[in-house]
Design a protein around this motif. Structure first.
Motif, PDB file in Angstrom:
ATOM      1  N   PRO A  99       0.771  -1.243   0.145  1.00 31.99           N
ATOM      2  CA  PRO A  99       0.178   0.197   0.111  1.00 31.99           C
ATOM      3  C   PRO A  99       0.764   1.272   0.078  1.00 31.99           C
ATOM      4  O   PRO A  99       0.385   2.301  -0.826  1.00 31.99           O
ATOM      5  CB  PRO A  99      -0.900  -0.183   1.472  1.00 31.99           C
ATOM      6  N   ILE A 100       1.809   1.355   0.696  1.00 32.33           N
ATOM      7  CA  ILE A 100       2.709   2.467   0.831  1.00 32.33           C
ATOM      8  C   ILE A 100       3.356   2.639  -0.711  1.00 32.33           C
ATOM      9  O   ILE A 100       3.354   3.821  -1.153  1.00 32.33           O
ATOM     10  CB  ILE A 100       3.942   2.235   1.861  1.00 32.33           C
ATOM     11  N   TYR A 101       3.888   1.655  -1.367  1.00 36.05           N
ATOM     12  CA  TYR A 101       4.157   1.518  -2.686  1.00 36.05           C
ATOM     13  C   TYR A 101       3.252   2.319  -3.638  1.00 36.05           C
ATOM     14  O   TYR A 101       3.573   3.096  -4.695  1.00 36.05           O
ATOM     15  CB  TYR A 101       4.658   0.124  -3.186  1.00 36.05           C
ATOM     16  N   PHE A 102       2.188   1.816  -3.529  1.00 32.69           N
ATOM     17  CA  PHE A 102       1.231   2.127  -4.508  1.00 32.69           C
ATOM     18  C   PHE A 102       0.761   3.800  -4.263  1.00 32.69           C
ATOM     19  O   PHE A 102       0.480   4.581  -5.104  1.00 32.69           O
ATOM     20  CB  PHE A 102      -0.166   1.388  -4.532  1.00 32.69           C
ATOM     21  N   PHE A 103       0.618   4.125  -2.961  1.00 32.35           N
ATOM     22  CA  PHE A 103       0.277   5.424  -2.689  1.00 32.35           C
ATOM     23  C   PHE A 103       1.358   6.367  -2.927  1.00 32.35           C
ATOM     24  O   PHE A 103       1.077   7.483  -3.376  1.00 32.35           O
ATOM     25  CB  PHE A 103       0.108   5.501  -1.147  1.00 32.35           C
ATOM     26  N   LEU A 104       2.762   6.012  -2.889  1.00 29.50           N
ATOM     27  CA  LEU A 104       3.647   6.926  -3.326  1.00 29.50           C
ATOM     28  C   LEU A 104       3.655   6.822  -4.857  1.00 29.50           C
ATOM     29  O   LEU A 104       4.154   8.012  -5.115  1.00 29.50           O
ATOM     30  CB  LEU A 104       4.908   6.420  -2.469  1.00 29.50           C
ATOM     31  N   ARG A 105       3.716   5.991  -5.421  1.00 34.45           N
ATOM     32  CA  ARG A 105       3.604   5.997  -6.892  1.00 34.45           C
ATOM     33  C   ARG A 105       2.621   7.122  -7.395  1.00 34.45           C
ATOM     34  O   ARG A 105       2.857   7.920  -8.457  1.00 34.45           O
ATOM     35  CB  ARG A 105       3.120   4.750  -7.319  1.00 34.45           C
ATOM     36  N   ARG A 106       1.384   7.145  -6.843  1.00 31.58           N
ATOM     37  CA  ARG A 106       0.383   8.117  -7.113  1.00 31.58           C
ATOM     38  C   ARG A 106       0.886   9.331  -6.834  1.00 31.58           C
ATOM     39  O   ARG A 106       0.540  10.427  -7.638  1.00 31.58           O
ATOM     40  CB  ARG A 106      -0.921   7.797  -6.480  1.00 31.58           C
ATOM     41  N   ALA A 107       1.423   9.529  -5.529  1.00 27.71           N
ATOM     42  CA  ALA A 107       1.835  10.780  -5.188  1.00 27.71           C
ATOM     43  C   ALA A 107       2.886  11.589  -6.057  1.00 27.71           C
ATOM     44  O   ALA A 107       2.797  12.785  -6.478  1.00 27.71           O
ATOM     45  CB  ALA A 107       2.512  10.761  -3.634  1.00 27.71           C
ATOM     46  N   PHE A 108       3.886  10.370  -6.495  1.00 29.85           N
ATOM     47  CA  PHE A 108       4.909  11.180  -7.377  1.00 29.85           C
ATOM     48  C   PHE A 108       4.686  10.936  -8.959  1.00 29.85           C
ATOM     49  O   PHE A 108       5.406  11.276  -9.705  1.00 29.85           O
ATOM     50  CB  PHE A 108       6.419  10.274  -7.186  1.00 29.85           C
ATOM     51  N   LYS A 109       3.389  10.705  -9.159  1.00 35.74           N
ATOM     52  CA  LYS A 109       3.033  10.534 -10.648  1.00 35.74           C
ATOM     53  C   LYS A 109       3.750   9.466 -11.465  1.00 35.74           C
ATOM     54  O   LYS A 109       4.306   9.717 -12.608  1.00 35.74           O
ATOM     55  CB  LYS A 109       2.891  11.831 -11.037  1.00 35.74           C
TER      56      LYS A 109
END
Length: 309
Positions: free
Chosen positions: A161-171
């Motif tokens: 979940p951290i991985y997917f959340f940060l991927r969205r945050a960093f586009k």
């Protein structure tokens, strides 16, 4: 939405096949298998991206690195978060820890739902609320039964979940970001495949490993590519809940590989299977209603045309 659902289901089925597929890679150990998986997946992923038209994202990220060199730090963190999960996915069944890893995938959707509701303000339908309650019942029983939680379970449930959340945050929530995850880990993969181990000698001794490795690369690119695309097309809550199909298949694969469920463990898995069933039912009802609406619209259009005549 429908495209995202189809990609998520395709990814889950492919991951279930991959869990069983590891048996064809013996006598390679988990580190050797991981190394060759990374080396074999990237070429197939590149072909997959060429077919889907996503190769441009690789170049876009390269340009971002030149404009903002510190962006490379995030890409390295992203690569570590992603590839350590891929290593654990293979390490589990090879080392008899498949059920602990699969429990992590049971917890993962609940964490994803929590993130979707808290951070993205996404809403749950009644069917989805019931599915979450069943899932909580099953996971809660398992935590009570074992009196704790294995590190493999925690890592899967929290790191993804951290991985997917940060991927969205960093586009970087597209296949281009995932391509860079694999590309940056190539030096480690090459080291594990050559210097660290005798895998080249094993491949020379067992030539079938060449074909097994190519199959691993193809399945990995198909499953992971579909999974990454699904994460982009779907809301966080729906993406998380659909992930329940994967641990069901992983549990079946672990049992097929010789691991056995104890009697008490059925109270863990049955509620979770019921949660998956509820999601399938909700999806089926939704599709049926959509089909009825399309038929009604077509009938109204036909009646209107008849009146014009």
């Amino acid at each position: 939405m429908y495209k995202g659902v189809a990609l998520s289901v395709l990814a889950s089925v492919t991951f279930g096949v991959l869990y069983f597929y590891t048996q064809f890679l013996k006598p390679l150990d988990s580190e050797q298998t991981f190394a060759w998986r990374m080396l074999a997946t990237l070429p197939f992923l590149t072909l997959f991206m060429w077919w889907t038209g996503d190769l441009q994202h690789v170049a876009d990220i390269f340009k971002r690195i030149f404009k903002q060199p510190t962006f490379l730090i995030w890409l390295i963190i992203s690569s570590i978060l992603c590839t350590t999960q891929l290593w654990l996915f293979l390490w589990g069944p090879i080392n008899g820890r498949g059920l602990e890893v699969s429990l992590g995938y049971f917890l993962l959707p609940l964490v994803m739902v929590l993130i979707g509701c808290v951070l993205y303000k996404e809403k749950l339908s009644r069917w989805q609320i019931a599915a979450v309650l069943f899932a909580c019942l099953g996971v809660g029983h398992e935590l009570w039964r074992i009196g704790g939680i294995a590190w493999e379970t925690v890592y899967v449930a929290v790191a993804y979940p951290i991985y997917f959340f940060l991927r969205r945050a960093f586009k970087t929530d597209h296949l281009g970001g995932f391509w860079w995850d694999l590309f940056l880990i190539l030096p480690v993969a090459i080291y594990l495949a050559t210097v660290y181990s005798d895998s080249l000698a094993l491949i020379g001794q067992f030539p079938y490993l060449i074909w097994a490795g190519l199959g691993l690369g193809f399945l990995s690119a198909l499953g992971l590519g579909s999974y990454i695309l699904a994460s982009r097309y779907l809301p966080f809550v729906i993406f998380g809940l659909l992930s329940y199909l994967e641990p069901v298949l992983l549990a079946f694969a672990s049992i097929a590989l010789g691991e056995r469920l104890e009697t008490a463990e059925w109270l863990t898995y049955i509620p979770i299977w019921l949660a998956v069933l509820l999601l399938v039912l909700e999806g089926s009802i939704h599709l049926a209603k959509q089909q009825q609406k399309r038929k009604a619209l077509a009938q109204n259009l036909e009646n209107y045309q008849d009146r014009l005549k």
